[in-house]
Scaffold this motif. Structure first.
Motif, mmCIF file in Angstrom:
data_model
loop_
_atom_site.group_PDB
_atom_site.id
_atom_site.type_symbol
_atom_site.label_atom_id
_atom_site.label_comp_id
_atom_site.label_asym_id
_atom_site.label_seq_id
_atom_site.Cartn_x
_atom_site.Cartn_y
_atom_site.Cartn_z
ATOM 1 N N ARG A 282 0.816 -1.221 0.000
ATOM 2 C CA ARG A 282 0.000 0.000 0.000
ATOM 3 C C ARG A 282 0.845 1.265 0.000
ATOM 4 O O ARG A 282 0.323 2.366 -0.222
ATOM 5 C CB ARG A 282 -0.943 0.002 1.203
ATOM 6 C CG ARG A 282 -2.017 -1.056 1.133
ATOM 7 C CD ARG A 282 -3.182 -0.756 2.066
ATOM 8 N NE ARG A 282 -2.898 -1.020 3.465
ATOM 9 C CZ ARG A 282 -3.787 -0.804 4.453
ATOM 10 N NH1 ARG A 282 -4.977 -0.321 4.157
ATOM 11 N NH2 ARG A 282 -3.474 -1.075 5.706
ATOM 12 N N LEU A 285 0.339 3.446 -3.059
ATOM 13 C CA LEU A 285 -0.818 4.343 -3.058
ATOM 14 C C LEU A 285 -0.550 5.582 -2.211
ATOM 15 O O LEU A 285 -0.955 6.692 -2.575
ATOM 16 C CB LEU A 285 -2.045 3.599 -2.532
ATOM 17 C CG LEU A 285 -2.505 2.402 -3.352
ATOM 18 C CD1 LEU A 285 -3.622 1.665 -2.628
ATOM 19 C CD2 LEU A 285 -2.964 2.833 -4.741
ATOM 20 N N TRP A 289 -0.636 9.468 -3.369
ATOM 21 C CA TRP A 289 -1.397 10.441 -2.577
ATOM 22 C C TRP A 289 -0.513 11.634 -2.205
ATOM 23 O O TRP A 289 -0.934 12.789 -2.313
ATOM 24 C CB TRP A 289 -1.925 9.733 -1.336
ATOM 25 C CG TRP A 289 -2.633 10.585 -0.334
ATOM 26 C CD1 TRP A 289 -3.942 10.971 -0.339
ATOM 27 C CD2 TRP A 289 -2.062 11.150 0.859
ATOM 28 N NE1 TRP A 289 -4.222 11.731 0.770
ATOM 29 C CE2 TRP A 289 -3.082 11.846 1.520
ATOM 30 C CE3 TRP A 289 -0.792 11.108 1.429
ATOM 31 C CZ2 TRP A 289 -2.878 12.528 2.723
ATOM 32 C CZ3 TRP A 289 -0.573 11.772 2.621
ATOM 33 C CH2 TRP A 289 -1.607 12.474 3.258
ATOM 34 N N LEU A 304 -7.381 9.394 -7.982
ATOM 35 C CA LEU A 304 -6.742 8.612 -6.928
ATOM 36 C C LEU A 304 -7.660 7.504 -6.424
ATOM 37 O O LEU A 304 -7.211 6.384 -6.172
ATOM 38 C CB LEU A 304 -6.330 9.527 -5.774
ATOM 39 C CG LEU A 304 -5.614 8.867 -4.600
ATOM 40 C CD1 LEU A 304 -4.323 8.195 -5.047
ATOM 41 C CD2 LEU A 304 -5.331 9.899 -3.508
ATOM 42 N N GLU A 305 -8.928 7.798 -6.296
ATOM 43 C CA GLU A 305 -9.854 6.790 -5.791
ATOM 44 C C GLU A 305 -9.977 5.622 -6.766
ATOM 45 O O GLU A 305 -10.025 4.452 -6.345
ATOM 46 C CB GLU A 305 -11.236 7.401 -5.538
ATOM 47 C CG GLU A 305 -12.183 6.448 -4.830
ATOM 48 C CD GLU A 305 -13.422 7.129 -4.292
ATOM 49 O OE1 GLU A 305 -14.509 6.538 -4.389
ATOM 50 O OE2 GLU A 305 -13.293 8.260 -3.779
ATOM 51 N N THR A 308 -6.802 3.561 -6.575
ATOM 52 C CA THR A 308 -6.806 2.810 -5.319
ATOM 53 C C THR A 308 -7.748 1.616 -5.400
ATOM 54 O O THR A 308 -7.401 0.505 -4.978
ATOM 55 C CB THR A 308 -7.209 3.723 -4.150
ATOM 56 O OG1 THR A 308 -6.294 4.822 -4.079
ATOM 57 C CG2 THR A 308 -7.189 2.976 -2.829
ATOM 58 N N GLU A 309 -8.938 1.832 -5.947
ATOM 59 C CA GLU A 309 -9.907 0.740 -6.073
ATOM 60 C C GLU A 309 -9.356 -0.376 -6.952
ATOM 61 O O GLU A 309 -9.451 -1.566 -6.603
ATOM 62 C CB GLU A 309 -11.218 1.268 -6.661
ATOM 63 C CG GLU A 309 -12.294 0.219 -6.864
ATOM 64 C CD GLU A 309 -12.798 -0.388 -5.560
ATOM 65 O OE1 GLU A 309 -13.311 -1.526 -5.602
ATOM 66 O OE2 GLU A 309 -12.679 0.274 -4.501
ATOM 67 N N TYR A 320 -11.811 -1.222 -2.171
ATOM 68 C CA TYR A 320 -11.253 -0.193 -1.289
ATOM 69 C C TYR A 320 -12.340 0.423 -0.411
ATOM 70 O O TYR A 320 -12.071 0.875 0.697
ATOM 71 C CB TYR A 320 -10.563 0.871 -2.139
ATOM 72 C CG TYR A 320 -10.318 2.169 -1.423
ATOM 73 C CD1 TYR A 320 -9.449 2.233 -0.347
ATOM 74 C CD2 TYR A 320 -10.964 3.336 -1.825
ATOM 75 C CE1 TYR A 320 -9.220 3.419 0.325
ATOM 76 C CE2 TYR A 320 -10.748 4.527 -1.147
ATOM 77 C CZ TYR A 320 -9.881 4.567 -0.087
ATOM 78 O OH TYR A 320 -9.668 5.740 0.572
ATOM 79 N N ILE A 326 -9.046 7.333 2.317
ATOM 80 C CA ILE A 326 -7.645 7.745 2.285
ATOM 81 C C ILE A 326 -7.496 9.232 2.610
ATOM 82 O O ILE A 326 -6.425 9.719 2.930
ATOM 83 C CB ILE A 326 -7.052 7.435 0.893
ATOM 84 C CG1 ILE A 326 -5.511 7.460 0.949
ATOM 85 C CG2 ILE A 326 -7.515 8.430 -0.145
ATOM 86 C CD1 ILE A 326 -4.862 6.933 -0.309
#
Length: 328
Positions: A282, A285, A289, A304-305, A308-309, A320, A326
């Motif tokens: 992680r 990620l 971020w 970003l979402e 991440t997903e 996620y 986050i």
């Protein structure tokens, strides 16, 4: 050996930091304490006091006979294995080993960290095979991931995880490559307290180098150290990140009279990181971020979402959305 020049040089010093070789069914590994450890393979009964998040992407729950008590509080571990507290007992943690409980688990291997080095020979004297780690760079994270792949015959799965991480790191490197030295933002990582800062040793500094941030505390040759408020004001960082496990929030910094003259506070650029382990895939990620908040103009089109997903679905097989946000 500490890696100070980013991923490229980190991979070079990796060869000097620690090695493992396999003769027949024994893996020989030199750990962070400089100990040469012979580990009979395959590992069928393991206790992880550290890097337990790596278990989440390997799916080796049946070989985890014990785990750190902190794993029960970990959002990823709970999401991937909701029954973790019921099915995998704890023998304390790397800070407070319950030796009686540990011996009852009869592990083939105990993986811990170096924070309390005296605990390692104590466990050895009880007949346990112990590897001690402490990760100070992204290269060292990769090394331990590959070590675990070898221990549990999951080399290909580990390599695929590293490939996923590198895709995100490559995206970051590409977007920040045009940033000149004069354009680099002055950044600062705060730790357990608002005056605990990350120096030029450790993963926060390594991440700053990747995103082309200028670590204002880089003159300090330690991972974490206390400094005065006057020193922070003199550094005058433009972007501040707070360790996710800290007991204070970005608002506490933003609302403090002591911090009001710092540029990052004036511009509202103080961010608390997600409470995720940096000794985990992680980290990729978290690096994205951080890059997006340091240079938003270079990452405006990066969702970003969505990234991440996709990462969670591919690596962990979960959404996620099942974890905490986050965002700070």
């Amino acid at each position: 050996m500490r890696c100070k020049e980013g991923i490229a040089s980190g991979l070079c010093c990796l060869l000097l930091f620690s090695t493992w070789t396999v003769y027949a069914e024994t893996l020989t590994y030199t750990d962070k304490l400089g100990r040469t450890v012979d580990v009979p393979l395959p590992i069928k009964r393991a206790v992880f006091f550290e890097t337990y998040e790596l278990v989440a992407h390997l799916g080796i729950w049946d070989r985890m006979v014990g785990i750190s008590r902190y794993a029960y509080e970990n959002d990823l571990m709970r999401a991937v294995n909701p029954d973790i507290e019921r099915t995998i007992p704890s023998a304390g943690s790397g800070l407070d080993v319950n030796i009686e409980a540990l011996l009852k688990l009869n592990p083939d291997l105990v993986l811990t960290w170096t924070y309390k080095p005296d605990i390692v020979p104590f466990m050895e004297r009880k007949g346990l095979t112990v590897i001690a780690i402490y990760l100070e760079s992204i290269a060292e994270l990769y090394e331990v991931m590959r070590l675990q792949g070898r221990l549990f015959q999951k080399e290909e799965q580990v390599q695929q995880s590293i490939i996923l991480m590198e895709r995100i790191f490559d995206l970051i490197r590409e977007r920040v490559s045009a940033i000149s030295d004069s354009e680099k933002k002055k950044v600062l990582w705060l730790g357990r307290s608002p005056t605990t800062v990350a120096g030029r040793t450790g993963i926060p500094h390594d991440t700053f180098m990747m995103i082309r941030g200028e670590n204002v505390a880089a003159s300090i040759h330690e991972e974490n150290t206390e400094v005065s408020m006057e020193q922070i004001i003199a550094w005058n960082p433009e972007v501040i990140f707070i360790w996710g496990g800290a007991q204070y929030k970005s608002k506490d910094i933003m609302d403090s009279d002591q911090w009001r003259h710092v540029t990052a506070v004036k511009q509202g650029r103080v961010f608390k990181a997600p409470h995720w382990s940096r000794w985990s895939p992680r980290l990729a990620l978290v690096a994205l971020w951080m890059a997006k908040r340091t240079y938003p103009e270079h990452f405006r089109d990066v969702n970003l979402e969505a990234v991440t997903e996709s990462f969670f679905q591919k690596l962990y097989g979960i959404s996620y959305q099942s974890l905490n946000s986050i965002e700070d």
